[in-house]
Scaffold this motif. Structure first.
Motif, PDB file in Angstrom:
ATOM      1  N   VAL A 700       0.940  -1.102   0.280  1.00  0.00           N
ATOM      2  CA  VAL A 700       0.119  -0.284  -0.171  1.00  0.00           C
ATOM      3  C   VAL A 700       1.231   1.595  -0.037  1.00  0.00           C
ATOM      4  CG1 VAL A 700      -1.989  -1.047   1.032  1.00  0.00           C
ATOM      5  CG2 VAL A 700      -0.268   0.124   2.186  1.00  0.00           C
ATOM      6  N   ARG A 701      -0.076   2.054  -0.744  1.00  0.00           N
ATOM      7  CA  ARG A 701       1.392   3.153  -0.905  1.00  0.00           C
ATOM      8  C   ARG A 701      -0.169   4.593  -0.345  1.00  0.00           C
ATOM      9  NH1 ARG A 701       4.301   5.024  -6.157  1.00  0.00           N
ATOM     10  NH2 ARG A 701       2.742   5.022  -7.029  1.00  0.00           N
ATOM     11  N   ALA A 702       0.780   5.259   0.092  1.00  0.00           N
ATOM     12  CA  ALA A 702       0.510   6.701  -0.087  1.00  0.00           C
ATOM     13  C   ALA A 702       0.866   8.327   0.433  1.00  0.00           C
ATOM     14  CB  ALA A 702      -0.326   6.730   1.362  1.00  0.00           C
ATOM     15  N   ARG A 703       0.831   9.311   0.028  1.00  0.00           N
ATOM     16  CA  ARG A 703       1.581  10.052  -0.345  1.00  0.00           C
ATOM     17  C   ARG A 703       1.311  11.461   0.755  1.00  0.00           C
ATOM     18  NH1 ARG A 703       2.528  13.589  -5.517  1.00  0.00           N
ATOM     19  NH2 ARG A 703       4.310  12.315  -6.105  1.00  0.00           N
ATOM     20  N   LEU A 704       2.273  12.273   1.439  1.00  0.00           N
ATOM     21  CA  LEU A 704       2.076  12.573   2.990  1.00  0.00           C
ATOM     22  C   LEU A 704       2.785  14.199   2.846  1.00  0.00           C
ATOM     23  CD1 LEU A 704       3.621  10.123   5.838  1.00  0.00           C
ATOM     24  CD2 LEU A 704       1.224  10.069   4.577  1.00  0.00           C
ATOM     25  N   ASN A 705       2.065  15.154   2.727  1.00  0.00           N
ATOM     26  CA  ASN A 705       2.071  16.386   2.668  1.00  0.00           C
ATOM     27  C   ASN A 705       2.574  17.615   4.260  1.00  0.00           C
ATOM     28  OD1 ASN A 705       2.086  16.364  -0.371  1.00  0.00           O
ATOM     29  ND2 ASN A 705      -0.043  16.720   0.212  1.00  0.00           N
ATOM     30  N   ALA A 706       4.075  17.671   3.927  1.00  0.00           N
ATOM     31  CA  ALA A 706       4.022  18.039   5.284  1.00  0.00           C
ATOM     32  C   ALA A 706       4.249  19.889   5.297  1.00  0.00           C
ATOM     33  CB  ALA A 706       5.296  17.547   6.133  1.00  0.00           C
ATOM     34  N   THR A 750      11.724  11.506   9.214  1.00  0.00           N
ATOM     35  CA  THR A 750      11.741  12.575   9.696  1.00  0.00           C
ATOM     36  C   THR A 750      10.934  12.884   8.046  1.00  0.00           C
ATOM     37  OG1 THR A 750      13.893  13.060  10.826  1.00  0.00           O
ATOM     38  CG2 THR A 750      13.798  14.514   9.185  1.00  0.00           C
ATOM     39  N   LEU A 751      10.163  14.104   8.544  1.00  0.00           N
ATOM     40  CA  LEU A 751       9.560  14.385   7.005  1.00  0.00           C
ATOM     41  C   LEU A 751      10.085  15.734   6.285  1.00  0.00           C
ATOM     42  CD1 LEU A 751       5.493  14.334   9.038  1.00  0.00           C
ATOM     43  CD2 LEU A 751       6.839  12.564   6.934  1.00  0.00           C
ATOM     44  N   ALA A 752      10.026  15.354   5.370  1.00  0.00           N
ATOM     45  CA  ALA A 752      10.437  16.567   4.817  1.00  0.00           C
ATOM     46  C   ALA A 752       9.319  17.644   3.944  1.00  0.00           C
ATOM     47  CB  ALA A 752      11.279  16.029   3.051  1.00  0.00           C
ATOM     48  N   LYS A 753       9.574  18.622   4.358  1.00  0.00           N
ATOM     49  CA  LYS A 753       8.934  19.570   3.791  1.00  0.00           C
ATOM     50  C   LYS A 753       8.678  19.027   2.413  1.00  0.00           C
ATOM     51  CE  LYS A 753       8.086  24.677   2.892  1.00  0.00           C
ATOM     52  NZ  LYS A 753       8.849  25.872   3.706  1.00  0.00           N
ATOM     53  N   GLY A 754       6.822  19.512   2.452  1.00  0.00           N
ATOM     54  CA  GLY A 754       6.159  19.251   1.129  1.00  0.00           C
ATOM     55  C   GLY A 754       6.054  17.919   1.077  1.00  0.00           C
ATOM     56  N   ALA A 755       5.663  17.170   0.084  1.00  0.00           N
ATOM     57  CA  ALA A 755       5.200  15.805  -0.307  1.00  0.00           C
ATOM     58  C   ALA A 755       6.515  14.391  -0.115  1.00  0.00           C
ATOM     59  CB  ALA A 755       5.304  15.594  -2.221  1.00  0.00           C
ATOM     60  N   ASN A 756       5.916  13.403   0.489  1.00  0.00           N
ATOM     61  CA  ASN A 756       6.648  12.481   1.289  1.00  0.00           C
ATOM     62  C   ASN A 756       5.844  11.218   0.737  1.00  0.00           C
ATOM     63  OD1 ASN A 756       8.722  13.763   3.410  1.00  0.00           O
ATOM     64  ND2 ASN A 756       7.007  14.751   3.617  1.00  0.00           N
ATOM     65  N   ILE A 783       0.135  15.815  13.663  1.00  0.00           N
ATOM     66  CA  ILE A 783       0.693  17.302  13.468  1.00  0.00           C
ATOM     67  C   ILE A 783       0.101  17.721  12.232  1.00  0.00           C
ATOM     68  CG2 ILE A 783       2.819  17.567  11.631  1.00  0.00           C
ATOM     69  CD1 ILE A 783       4.578  14.718  12.137  1.00  0.00           C
ATOM     70  N   PRO A 784       0.293  19.071  13.178  1.00  0.00           N
ATOM     71  CA  PRO A 784      -0.782  20.008  12.642  1.00  0.00           C
ATOM     72  C   PRO A 784      -0.399  20.787  10.541  1.00  0.00           C
ATOM     73  CG  PRO A 784      -0.362  20.593  14.009  1.00  0.00           C
ATOM     74  CD  PRO A 784       0.969  19.906  14.123  1.00  0.00           C
ATOM     75  N   GLY A 785      -1.840  20.430  10.196  1.00  0.00           N
ATOM     76  CA  GLY A 785      -0.712  20.808   8.311  1.00  0.00           C
ATOM     77  C   GLY A 785      -0.572  19.648   7.908  1.00  0.00           C
ATOM     78  N   LEU A 786      -0.679  18.431   8.704  1.00  0.00           N
ATOM     79  CA  LEU A 786      -0.253  17.095   7.680  1.00  0.00           C
ATOM     80  C   LEU A 786      -1.519  16.997   6.663  1.00  0.00           C
ATOM     81  CD1 LEU A 786       2.323  14.762   6.742  1.00  0.00           C
ATOM     82  CD2 LEU A 786       0.526  13.566   8.902  1.00  0.00           C
ATOM     83  N   THR A 787      -1.117  16.196   5.944  1.00  0.00           N
ATOM     84  CA  THR A 787      -2.483  16.117   4.584  1.00  0.00           C
ATOM     85  C   THR A 787      -1.811  14.281   3.675  1.00  0.00           C
ATOM     86  OG1 THR A 787      -1.370  17.663   2.811  1.00  0.00           O
ATOM     87  CG2 THR A 787      -3.763  18.425   4.922  1.00  0.00           C
ATOM     88  N   VAL A 788      -2.976  13.946   3.488  1.00  0.00           N
ATOM     89  CA  VAL A 788      -2.418  13.074   3.005  1.00  0.00           C
ATOM     90  C   VAL A 788      -3.320  13.126   1.682  1.00  0.00           C
ATOM     91  CG1 VAL A 788      -3.235  10.632   2.513  1.00  0.00           C
ATOM     92  CG2 VAL A 788      -2.280  11.183   5.615  1.00  0.00           C
ATOM     93  N   GLU A 789      -2.517  12.897   0.450  1.00  0.00           N
ATOM     94  CA  GLU A 789      -3.195  13.123  -0.368  1.00  0.00           C
ATOM     95  C   GLU A 789      -4.609  12.008  -1.324  1.00  0.00           C
ATOM     96  OE1 GLU A 789      -0.501  13.423  -4.040  1.00  0.00           O
ATOM     97  OE2 GLU A 789       0.248  15.461  -3.880  1.00  0.00           O
ATOM     98  N   PRO A 790      -5.511  12.295  -1.819  1.00  0.00           N
ATOM     99  CA  PRO A 790      -6.168  10.988  -2.308  1.00  0.00           C
ATOM    100  C   PRO A 790      -5.608   9.999  -2.882  1.00  0.00           C
ATOM    101  CG  PRO A 790      -7.113  13.233  -2.588  1.00  0.00           C
ATOM    102  CD  PRO A 790      -5.526  13.560  -2.565  1.00  0.00           C
ATOM    103  N   ALA A 791      -6.063   8.900  -2.920  1.00  0.00           N
ATOM    104  CA  ALA A 791      -5.064   7.558  -3.354  1.00  0.00           C
ATOM    105  C   ALA A 791      -5.461   7.685  -4.991  1.00  0.00           C
ATOM    106  CB  ALA A 791      -5.931   6.915  -2.780  1.00  0.00           C
TER     107      ALA A 791
END
Length: 795
Positions: A700-706, A750-756, A783-791
């Motif tokens: 499974v895979r997801a994109r995290l935006n920090a 460690t989350l990088a700024k932007g897409a992970n 984490i405030p502002g952390l989002t997950v893009e739609p699948a």
């Protein structure tokens, strides 16, 4: 009396009438349309109560496949002549297995009248009937049966011939039991020929030896010497089982020409026969076969044969391993009055290697009365003897050897002699259990030695651990000989309690040789670990920290502080986390204490974990700190926007753990992978998504935006194994077979700024298959502002 007889006859008559009625009932069942099971039960009862009256009814059932066996079993047991006649008559009325069964029953009845009926079956085309007839003839026995079987041995079909041979064995057995052993021996002799199968030959040889009493000795002697395993095995078995004197003597007469197993059989039987064992045992000691020599050694030791001591010593010194070990064991096992003296007497004339073995035996025997002899042996120049003597003295740990060993060191005048004597002296000191007299003798003896000889033995003071020994060790730390003083510090470092700590700290704070001061400080830190009181131990270590000027010693103290589970020790460790040179060790100590105190003060443990996360970057330490963090009840939201790829499998890989390290699909660079979106859910149920699957894996895979770069924790639960990558790097790996529980694994990330990009592999061996994941910040909260893009946006 007449009345009693009359009563008895009345009872007997009643029983007979009852049985007659029961027999009639059984016959009625046999002649009815009752099921086969009921008829079989009736046959079984008739086996016990049936008379000639029931024979015709039973005979009529012999050709019936369903009831034949039950009917013939009943007839087989009936003593009346009519039953035998019925079975004989049925031979011509049955076929195949039914005929074979009838023949078998005739054999069990030992019906001599059946011989003319059975003989023709030997030549029939049905092997089952012919085989049954052959064995039946063997059970019946007698001249006609025997002659028929002898003829059939050459003329019968190959499938029947094994039964014919068995029948002949049965005939011979009957002849032997019937007072005709000579004829039985002749049959056995023919069956023992090499052309016959090995099992038949083995039984024939056994019978031959049993019946041919006149030639038994020659038979055994020839069999034992021969290369044919069948007669040799039979002869050995006969000798072992019967312990027959003539058979044993026959084996002894050809002793030198028989192989090892034969010699062992003869030797064992001789020993168990009650005859004088010594002549044969001494002959066995000279056998060319090692197993025989070993057996002889063991028996001689059990017989306490002191005359064999030189022979044992020789074998112990130079024989192959099995014989050497047996000889060594024998020297130790010998018992009885005079054994010590016999062993000591052997020392006078034996070569050095054998002297060493005798000395070793004296030590293994635990006989402290041999101490004086062993001390003398320790002075012998050849090394094998001296080494064996010192090792024997070590095992005995006899106080009487203490001063003589010191005298030996003084006489030799070499450090090598002191080092070689140390293990024996150490054993004596440790066995003394801090005995004051032993301590006095050791300290006095050490005092008489010059520094080069004293240095290798100084550690004996720590082995003693007495106040007198401590005073001597302290005094030696001030010796002008620098190496001796350092050795004294090492002795204090190895002390069994923390008594030397104060003296070592004083040395570390004083003037003089810097290397000696460093050694003393390290000694104080190490010996502090022997202090039973946590408070006093902490005081010693805090004094050591104040004294230490180098980071190396402070790290040693921190390692000890980390073993003290109290708030004062925790405070001391936390204070040093601000020092960059000590942050890792201080953090390790602090986290170790906090883990023990977490149950008493969860908030304190959380504060320590936050401090460790802020100061320390060691991966394992960071993971322990994250695990220690207080997790708010709300936690963080589970990731619900996933895409999935799978299932994947590899031929030959069975089970979740076997698949774990196999690179599949998304793990293989350049491989085309198909992804599809999953329905939003807190837990991904892969078993429902891919039903009826096992021994496979899915991804499974997801994109995290920090919004900013940040330290975080990935919390995972899985059924079964799970591996996680963040931005292409492995951040967690758990090759397990388990059920899923939320947050059962934690991985610092460690989350990088932007897409992970987060990629997770889940393996499955069978049964459940699922995964869940969420991300929390350093405070354990979302984490405030952390989002997950739609699948659908994940790639």
């Amino acid at each position: 009396m007449k009345a009693a007889y009359l009563c008895a006859w009345v009872v007997v008559a009643a029983v007979l009438v009852g049985r007659a009625d029961e027999e009639t009932d059984c016959m009625t069942v046999l002649q009815s349309a009752a099921p086969a099971v009921r008829k079989a039960d009736a046959c079984l009862r008739l086996r016990s109560i049936g008379t000639a009256k029931s024979v015709p009814g039973l005979a009529a059932l012999l050709p019936n496949e369903a009831i034949s066996q039950a009917a013939r079993n009943a007839l087989e047991a009936m003593p009346c002549a009519e039953a035998g006649a019925a079975l004989r008559n049925s031979v011509g009325q049955t076929r195949g297995l039914l005929k074979a069964g009838v023949a078998e029953s005739l054999g069990w009845r030992r019906d001599a009248e059946a011989v003319p009926v059975l003989v023709p079956l030997l030549a029939e085309s049905e092997p089952a009937a012919g085989s049954a007839a052959a064995i039946a003839l063997g059970r019946i026995g007698g001249g006609p049966a025997l002659e028929a079987l002898l003829r059939a041995r050459e003329s019968s079909a190959p499938q029947v011939r094994p039964a014919v041979l068995e029948g002949l064995l049965l005939c011979a057995e009957g002849l032997a039991a019937g007072n005709n052993p000579e004829r039985a021996a002749g049959i056995y002799r023919e069956l023992a020929e090499a052309r016959n199968p090995a099992p038949v030959r083995a039984a024939a040889w056994r019978g031959w030896l049993t019946t041919d009493t006149k030639d038994r000795g020659n038979l055994i002697a020839g069999a034992l010497q021969g290369a044919d395993a069948v007669p040799r095995t039979a002869a050995m078995g006969w000798i072992r089982e019967t312990r027959d004197r003539s058979a044993i003597d026959a084996g002894l007469s050809v002793w030198r020409s028989i192989p090892a197993d034969g010699q062992l059989a003869v030797l064992t039987a001789h020993l168990e026969s009650g005859a004088d064992p010594m002549p044969v045992l001494r002959m066995a000691r000279e056998s060319p076969h090692p197993p025989v020599r070993v057996a002889a050694i063991e028996a001689l030791a059990g017989a306490n044969d002191f005359e064999s001591i030189p022979s044992f010593a020789q074998a112990a010194a130079g024989a192959p391993s099995a014989e050497r070990d047996a000889a060594r064991d024998a020297l130790v096992r010998l018992s009885g009055t005079g054994v010590r003296e016999a062993l000591i007497a052997g020392l006078a004339t034996a070569p050095p290697a054998e002297q060493a073995e005798l000395v070793r035996a004296l030590g293994e025997r635990g006989d402290r009365q041999a101490t004086g002899v062993l001390v003398q042996a320790a002075r012998i120049e050849p090394d094998p003897v001296r080494g064996a003597a010192l090792d024997a003295l070590r095992k005995l740990a006899a106080p009487d050897a203490l001063v003589p060993l010191f005298d030996l060191v003084a006489a030799a005048g070499t450090e090598e002699a002191a080092r070689s004597c140390y293990p024996a002296l150490q054993a004596i000191c440790r066995a003394s259990d801090r005995n004051a007299d032993t301590s006095r003798r050791v300290t006095q003896s050490l005092g008489r030695l010059p520094a080069p000889l004293k240095r290798p033995l100084l550690m004996l003071l720590a082995d003693l651990g007495t106040p007198d020994a401590l005073a001597v060790a302290r005094a030696v730390t001030r010796d002008p000989d620098a190496e001796l003083a350092k050795e004294a510090v090492r002795v204090l470092t190895a002390w069994p309690d923390a008594a030397p700590a104060g003296h070592l700290l004083d040395m570390a704070r004083g003037g003089g040789d810097p290397s000696l001061k460093t050694l003393a400080l390290r000694g104080a830190i190490e010996v502090a670990g022997q202090e039973a009181s946590p408070e006093q131990r902490l005081e010693i270590l805090q004094e050591a920290l104040k004294t230490a000027s180098r980071a190396e010693e402070k790290r040693l103290a921190l390692a000890q502080i980390g073993q003290i589970p109290n708030p004062r020790a925790l405070a001391a460790a936390r204070e040093l986390m601000d020092d960059p040179a000590l942050a890792a060790e201080a953090g390790l100590a602090a986290i170790g204490i906090a883990e023990k105190l977490a149950g008493q003060d969860a908030q304190l443990a959380d504060d320590v974990a936050r401090q460790v996360l802020a100061r320390c970057k060691t991966p394992e330490l960071v993971k322990r700190a994250w695990t220690l963090r207080v997790k708010p009840a709300a936690g963080g939201p589970f990731i619900q926007d996933w895409v999935v790829s799978g299932p994947y499998r590899r031929e030959g890989a069975t089970g979740a753990q076997a698949l774990f390290e196999v690179a599949l699909g998304p793990e293989v660079p350049g491989q085309t992978v198909t992804w599809k979106a999953l329905p939003r859910a807190e837990h991904v149920n892969l078993a429902a998504l891919f039903p009826n699957q096992e021994n496979c894996a899915a991804y499974v895979r997801a994109r995290l935006n920090a919004p900013e770069a940040t330290e975080a924790a990935l919390l995972l639960g899985s059924d079964d194994g799970v591996k996680a990558w963040l931005n292409g790097a492995v951040v967690h790996s758990a090759n397990v077979d388990r059920g899923m529980v939320a947050d059962q694994d934690l991985a610092p990330i460690t989350l990088a700024k932007g897409a992970n990009e987060l990629l997770i592999k889940v393996t499955q061996g069978g049964g459940g298959w699922a995964v869940c994941a969420r991300i929390v910040g350093a405070d354990g909260l979302p984490i405030p502002g952390l989002t997950v893009e739609p699948a659908t946006a994940a790639r």
